[in-house]
Design a protein around this motif. Structure first.
Motif, PDB file in Angstrom:
ATOM      1  N   VAL A  34     -37.318  69.370  50.939  1.00 28.57           N
ATOM      2  CA  VAL A  34     -36.967  68.817  52.247  1.00 28.57           C
ATOM      3  C   VAL A  34     -37.525  69.703  53.351  1.00 28.57           C
ATOM      4  O   VAL A  34     -37.359  70.936  53.321  1.00 28.57           O
ATOM      5  CB  VAL A  34     -35.436  68.701  52.394  1.00 28.57           C
ATOM      6  CG1 VAL A  34     -35.077  68.086  53.741  1.00 28.57           C
ATOM      7  CG2 VAL A  34     -34.852  67.879  51.258  1.00 28.57           C
ATOM      8  N   HIS A  35     -38.165  69.058  54.336  1.00 28.09           N
ATOM      9  CA  HIS A  35     -38.616  69.738  55.555  1.00 28.09           C
ATOM     10  C   HIS A  35     -38.101  68.910  56.732  1.00 28.09           C
ATOM     11  O   HIS A  35     -38.791  68.019  57.215  1.00 28.09           O
ATOM     12  CB  HIS A  35     -40.139  69.831  55.622  1.00 28.09           C
ATOM     13  CG  HIS A  35     -40.774  70.510  54.449  1.00 28.09           C
ATOM     14  ND1 HIS A  35     -40.711  71.869  54.257  1.00 28.09           N
ATOM     15  CD2 HIS A  35     -41.477  70.016  53.396  1.00 28.09           C
ATOM     16  CE1 HIS A  35     -41.360  72.186  53.144  1.00 28.09           C
ATOM     17  NE2 HIS A  35     -41.822  71.080  52.610  1.00 28.09           N
ATOM     18  N   GLY A  36     -36.896  69.178  57.167  1.00 25.18           N
ATOM     19  CA  GLY A  36     -36.319  68.371  58.231  1.00 25.18           C
ATOM     20  C   GLY A  36     -36.133  66.933  57.772  1.00 25.18           C
ATOM     21  O   GLY A  36     -35.483  66.675  56.765  1.00 25.18           O
ATOM     22  N   LYS A  37     -36.733  65.992  58.494  1.00 28.84           N
ATOM     23  CA  LYS A  37     -36.617  64.577  58.136  1.00 28.84           C
ATOM     24  C   LYS A  37     -37.646  64.159  57.096  1.00 28.84           C
ATOM     25  O   LYS A  37     -37.617  63.028  56.617  1.00 28.84           O
ATOM     26  CB  LYS A  37     -36.766  63.708  59.392  1.00 28.84           C
ATOM     27  CG  LYS A  37     -35.637  63.895  60.397  1.00 28.84           C
ATOM     28  CD  LYS A  37     -35.808  62.969  61.593  1.00 28.84           C
ATOM     29  CE  LYS A  37     -34.651  63.146  62.573  1.00 28.84           C
ATOM     30  NZ  LYS A  37     -34.792  62.252  63.759  1.00 28.84           N
ATOM     31  N   GLN A  38     -38.550  65.052  56.744  1.00 32.01           N
ATOM     32  CA  GLN A  38     -39.613  64.745  55.798  1.00 32.01           C
ATOM     33  C   GLN A  38     -39.301  65.347  54.423  1.00 32.01           C
ATOM     34  O   GLN A  38     -38.609  66.360  54.326  1.00 32.01           O
ATOM     35  CB  GLN A  38     -40.956  65.283  56.302  1.00 32.01           C
ATOM     36  CG  GLN A  38     -41.328  64.826  57.695  1.00 32.01           C
ATOM     37  CD  GLN A  38     -41.486  63.321  57.796  1.00 32.01           C
ATOM     38  OE1 GLN A  38     -42.051  62.684  56.909  1.00 32.01           O
ATOM     39  NE2 GLN A  38     -40.982  62.755  58.886  1.00 32.01           N
ATOM     40  N   THR A  39     -39.815  64.708  53.391  1.00 29.15           N
ATOM     41  CA  THR A  39     -39.715  65.254  52.044  1.00 29.15           C
ATOM     42  C   THR A  39     -41.086  65.223  51.393  1.00 29.15           C
ATOM     43  O   THR A  39     -41.962  64.440  51.785  1.00 29.15           O
ATOM     44  CB  THR A  39     -38.734  64.464  51.158  1.00 29.15           C
ATOM     45  OG1 THR A  39     -39.195  63.098  51.036  1.00 29.15           O
ATOM     46  CG2 THR A  39     -37.324  64.478  51.724  1.00 29.15           C
ATOM     47  N   GLU A  40     -41.279  66.094  50.411  1.00 26.98           N
ATOM     48  CA  GLU A  40     -42.509  66.088  49.642  1.00 26.98           C
ATOM     49  C   GLU A  40     -42.208  66.440  48.196  1.00 26.98           C
ATOM     50  O   GLU A  40     -41.201  67.085  47.895  1.00 26.98           O
ATOM     51  CB  GLU A  40     -43.516  67.085  50.219  1.00 26.98           C
ATOM     52  CG  GLU A  40     -43.092  68.541  50.105  1.00 26.98           C
ATOM     53  CD  GLU A  40     -44.213  69.496  50.472  1.00 26.98           C
ATOM     54  OE1 GLU A  40     -45.383  69.176  50.205  1.00 26.98           O
ATOM     55  OE2 GLU A  40     -43.914  70.579  51.015  1.00 26.98           O
ATOM     56  N   SER A  41     -43.072  65.987  47.294  1.00 22.14           N
ATOM     57  CA  SER A  41     -42.938  66.310  45.887  1.00 22.14           C
ATOM     58  C   SER A  41     -43.724  67.564  45.585  1.00 22.14           C
ATOM     59  O   SER A  41     -44.823  67.775  46.109  1.00 22.14           O
ATOM     60  CB  SER A  41     -43.449  65.151  45.018  1.00 22.14           C
ATOM     61  OG  SER A  41     -42.626  64.019  45.168  1.00 22.14           O
TER      62      SER A  41
END
Length: 223
Positions: free
Chosen positions: A6-13
């Motif tokens: 999680v990066h704030g409102k963003q997510t990444e795999s």
């Protein structure tokens, strides 16, 4: 299996290779299991810049604010060594296996709380599997949950005391690869310094009575 970061409102795999690259520059890895909003992990990361601190919680929204703060520039309070991961104790990605030399479980709730209080094999093995051989584990259990009115989630749980830990949990933890080294009640001053949002809320009137379990990862019961 990838992990969700999680990066704030963003997510990444993030796959295992990227995770290894992320933690490689640091002297050690700390995992905050059941991290809530991740405030404790953020503060710990600032205090220990030589360590990679991974906050793990099953609720993504809980991690948004502090993950965004950690991603900021250092001058704005950023902590590049803090990583926020969405995962539950029931479905922990293999990429997070055997990477930590410190594991903290502070005032857990839900299935994690039940698992560590009852000594459930699945929860204990999943917790132990985050650590390398010899990893230090600190668990803090809030015993105010047994005050009237007792929450529904805790009504069928045994009272947690150091004697209960020694007599009922030592063998269960050992079977999961966790050696209990010490257990004791924590005094109010200790609880007040835990630094989690949950501890602050519980301490609104007075610091919650708590029991500390110190353990070591000694085996690989979970595979």
């Amino acid at each position: 299996m990838t992990i969700t970061v999680v990066h704030g409102k963003q997510t990444e795999s993030c796959d295992l290779a990227r995770l290894r690259d992320a933690i490689a520059p640091y002297d050690g890895v700390t995992i905050d299991l059941g991290a809530g909003d991740g405030r404790w992990a953020y503060r710990y990361a600032l205090e220990h810049p030589q360590r990679c601190v991974i906050a793990i919680d099953p609720v993504r929204e809980n991690l948004r604010e502090l993950s965004a703060k950690a991603a900021a520039k250092p001058a704005r309070g950023g902590a590049a060594n803090a990583l926020y991961v969405v995962a539950s104790i029931e479905q922990m990605p293999d990429a997070l296996s055997h990477i930590a030399d410190e594991i903290f479980v502070t005032l857990p709730w839900g299935s994690l709380m039940r698992g560590v209080i009852l000594g459930e094999p699945a929860a204990l093995e999943a917790s132990a599997r985050r650590g390398r051989e010899g990893a230090r584990v600190r668990i803090v259990l809030n015993t105010r949950i047994f005050d009237d009115p007792v929450p529904i989630e805790a009504r069928d749980l045994p009272d947690v005391t150091p004697d209960y830990v020694r007599n009922a949990l030592t063998s269960r933890y050992a079977a999961a690869g966790l050696r209990i080294d010490a257990t004791r009640e924590m005094d109010a001053d200790e609880v007040a310094t835990l630094g989690t949002t949950w501890a602050k809320k519980l301490s609104h009137r007075r610091p919650p009575p708590s029991v500390l379990i110190e353990a070591t990862v000694v085996g690989d019961a979970g595979g």
